[in-house]
Design an enzyme around this catalytic site. Sequence first.
Site, PDB file in Angstrom:
ATOM      1  N   LYS A 127       6.851  31.163  52.889  1.00  0.00           N
ATOM      2  CA  LYS A 127       7.947  32.064  53.277  1.00  0.00           C
ATOM      3  C   LYS A 127       7.476  33.067  54.324  1.00  0.00           C
ATOM      4  CE  LYS A 127      10.618  31.739  48.977  1.00  0.00           C
ATOM      5  NZ  LYS A 127       9.688  31.025  48.054  1.00  0.00           N
ATOM      6  N   HIS A 176       5.971  31.037  45.080  1.00  0.00           N
ATOM      7  CA  HIS A 176       7.302  31.503  45.480  1.00  0.00           C
ATOM      8  C   HIS A 176       7.135  32.545  46.583  1.00  0.00           C
ATOM      9  CE1 HIS A 176      11.547  32.330  45.110  1.00  0.00           C
ATOM     10  NE2 HIS A 176      11.312  33.616  44.914  1.00  0.00           N
ATOM     11  N   PHE A 221      17.276  34.702  41.135  1.00  0.00           N
ATOM     12  CA  PHE A 221      18.297  35.551  40.522  1.00  0.00           C
ATOM     13  C   PHE A 221      18.954  34.761  39.390  1.00  0.00           C
ATOM     14  CE2 PHE A 221      19.521  38.621  44.216  1.00  0.00           C
ATOM     15  CZ  PHE A 221      18.229  39.084  44.241  1.00  0.00           C
ATOM     16  N   HIS A 274      12.882  32.972  53.602  1.00  0.00           N
ATOM     17  CA  HIS A 274      13.355  32.597  52.263  1.00  0.00           C
ATOM     18  C   HIS A 274      14.774  32.056  52.380  1.00  0.00           C
ATOM     19  CE1 HIS A 274      14.243  32.336  48.161  1.00  0.00           C
ATOM     20  NE2 HIS A 274      14.065  33.580  47.755  1.00  0.00           N
ATOM     21  N   CYS A 329      17.658  30.814  43.511  1.00  0.00           N
ATOM     22  CA  CYS A 329      16.525  30.505  44.377  1.00  0.00           C
ATOM     23  C   CYS A 329      15.574  29.480  43.786  1.00  0.00           C
ATOM     24  CB  CYS A 329      15.809  31.791  44.749  1.00  0.00           C
ATOM     25  SG  CYS A 329      16.908  32.883  45.675  1.00  0.00           S
ATOM     26  N   GLU A 346       4.393  36.991  39.910  1.00  0.00           N
ATOM     27  CA  GLU A 346       3.898  35.638  40.092  1.00  0.00           C
ATOM     28  C   GLU A 346       2.381  35.563  39.907  1.00  0.00           C
ATOM     29  OE1 GLU A 346       5.108  34.332  43.944  1.00  0.00           O
ATOM     30  OE2 GLU A 346       4.899  32.243  43.366  1.00  0.00           O
TER      31      GLU A 346
END
Lengths: 414, 85, 423
Positions: C342, C310, C406, C347, C170, C321
């Site tokens: 998002k 993010h 990930f 996402h 991502c 975050e």
Amino acid sequence: MSAAVVVTGLGVVAPNGLGTRAYWAATRAGRSGIGRITRFDPDQYPARLAGEVSGFVAEAHLPSRLLPQTDRMTQLALVAADWALEDAGIRPQDLPAFDMGVITASFSGGFEFGQGELANLWGKGSEYVSAYQSFAWFYAVNSGQISIRNGMKGPSGVVVADQAGGLDAVAQARRQIRKGTAMIVSGAIDATICPWGWVALHTSGRLSTREEPSLAYRPFDEGACGHVPGEGGTLLILESARAAADRGARVYGEIAGHGATFDPRPDSGREPALRAAIELALADAGVDASEVDVVFADAAGEPHLDRVEAQALVAVFGPFGVPVTAPKTMTGRLYSGAAPLDLAAAFLAMEEGLIPPTINVDPVADYELDLVVAAPRPAELRTALVVARGHGGFNSAMVVRSDPNAATRPAVNQ
Amino acid sequence: MAEQLTLTDLMQILREVAGADEGVDLNADVLDTSFQDLGYDSLALLEAGSRIEREYAVRLDDSTMTDATTPRALLDVINASLTPA
Amino acid sequence: MTGRRVVITGVEVLAPGGMGTKAFWELLADGRTATRGITLFDPTPFRSRVAAEIDFVPEEHGLSPQEARRMDRAAQFAVVAARGAVADSGIDIEEFNLCRVGVTIGSAVGATMGLDEEYRVVSDGGRLHLVDHAYAVPHLYNHLVPSSFAAEVALTVGAQGPTGVVSTGCTSGIDSVGYAAELIREGSADVMVAGSSDAPISPITMACFDAIKATTPRHDDPQSASRPFDGTRNGFVLGEGAAVFVLEEHDRAVRRGAHIYAEIAGYATRSNAYHMTGLRPDGLEMAEAIRVALHEARMNVDEIDYINAHGSGTKQNDRHETAAFKHSLGDHAYRTPVSSIKSMVGHSLGAIGSIEIAASILAMKHDVVPPTANLRTPDPECDLDYVPLHARDQATDAVLTVGSGFGGFQSAMVLARPDRRIA
């Protein structure tokens, strides 16, 4: 001129040898690892030969907690990384975490794992799909798992450029070391030999359907008829020359230059861009063509691609101007793992002063290549060129040299 | 009536779906040992939860597998949902 | 070659809620959401049935029937976005040394949609282990290896320089652009067509995110299903899309009179070396990436006007975050608006990082900070200014955008007006 980046460790998993020593012993002797597929019954498929890594028992090397969550290619990669670090004499726990990175190339990801989960999904139901599917098949998995296993928090990455990506990853690793990271694990390991992967590879139209291992993959030969897929590859430890010298590390050699290009449309009438990639790599290394002692060819095994490569090499080095070899005739093509394995072969060849042979090939005369066939050739080797190409038009070339102290001349400006 | 899940069953499932940490004896009395100490992370537990849901025909809440910190706590929750009301 | 600066001179976005950069920005500025019940396949058996989809008809975007047939949906997005970006930049590629014009495309999951579909066919609905090559489509190889995306883009724009796919989960969308910028900065390329694309809304992706309970099961209210930084959030909403940019060496872009959106002033990526899907709550590795990116940009933390987060909408991410911003920016984190788009476009895995770069440069262009939609019940542990619900007018000269993926990847990029004062 940027600081030299050197290779201090190799982790090799190849069809003709597990581990650097076994691989080199087989390769210098011209011993092939190609045979009939054993990982599944290939009877129903047009192509039935592969270069499989045999004798690899993941349980013997990796904790059992890692096994259910990893594809074969990741298991091979984790072990290759361990071996490369050990070869370099590096204990990751002794180094600052942000000073170590992992930059690998990928090709098809964990495709065998993916087949299993697709079978669960469509054969049984979505509730049968594994939690590990969320990362076990994706392209970033090897870099991620290696960084976790070894506590490496520095710059990491993954590039995919078909079979050229292995060199691009090493070039990116060199870039990060030049920006200040002390050590990077780089290279690639691939394993796509499962029925689903096999069928996907088959659609490239480039798999050899010959039954005899000695006739199936013969690049630059009149009888070139495609290639044999293989699995494996190499992970390398890259460090700045200074860091390696400070800790008294054994140095295989330097990553001296890199160039990458992409071919124009075949119908454009423009010259394929492989020659440009080679010239860029030489310029980046500050090396004249006459200084190159050996070329590890891409060796596609397709007549039209072999001709393109031969023409590029002749254009740069002249007819029969440099010894050329393709030890991948002993392993098959390892996709993103192929070029990193050739880098290992180049360093080992320079170390011993011996060019490994291209087996099963009688080169077409008008290619005008000095192909090292049948037997290994002793030679003083200080500088080698590795060429890699990927399906669709990817070209990558890398210059390596045995002695980083030779890097004293300024780089030729582009 | 649905059968109950025992510690042995749970450990067997975890071993199958997630392996076993080399430093841990899963055959010992681990009822109150934390999953973290047993070497199992949230993914291992989610994978085990999915197996339990299929084999025991039970529906677990999203957080069941990750909220319980020990085998005892987890077995209590799962077996409560296995017991017919 | 040191001192070469890299600027963005062209952009095209394909995102849910409206095609093209203009529609994308209007969605963000209005704070509208594009999440809905899945229509791309029957989601009935799945735990999560919400996504942010694009209504995409390839032929309406200039793809020939042949191109539409051989390319996975994500490759189609990439090609359409690349053509748009090149047109937007007004650049004539042929005026350059073509071997110094390259392509990088980010993608987390490649041709997952095409692979899912073709697997069903060759396995006869999952029945055959020895899948049948006689039913394989000729372009299956291009689905196997996602570098085909970059190859298609290179062919369509005529690039002959360094070309590849960057696939770091991502963070692919930031890392692809960061990689391209490094190639220009070091002198290996003069122009890069760089961005990312993913089209992951397929049964296999939904199933694997179901298995780790990462996606939201909120079906009753799909329009407000994506709730980053909100106390009621319960997972992310899968999206799809692409954003592609034209990156050029600054001086040359100025000479040709190009419109410059922003300079890529700094970029870094680090790994948490912790877990393939998990995040440490302290956010130290993301903080390190931010610190290095700011250092490369030669900027102080208080020069950052906006943080494009993010903000995936998982509890773990939002807290990780938030901690990372505090570690890296100190008190300035509390004074800086932070938002997650998002909440509106979902996402889209490897694509979203580039789409968020687009949002960042458009925020600078319009001097407007896009909001975090659906943020009505703040999570008490997330105590920064997340710009809830409504966009905010604000002079915006420099933006920090971050990603987390990930594999443990943590990436940060600093984008700035090129005419800002250089330290």
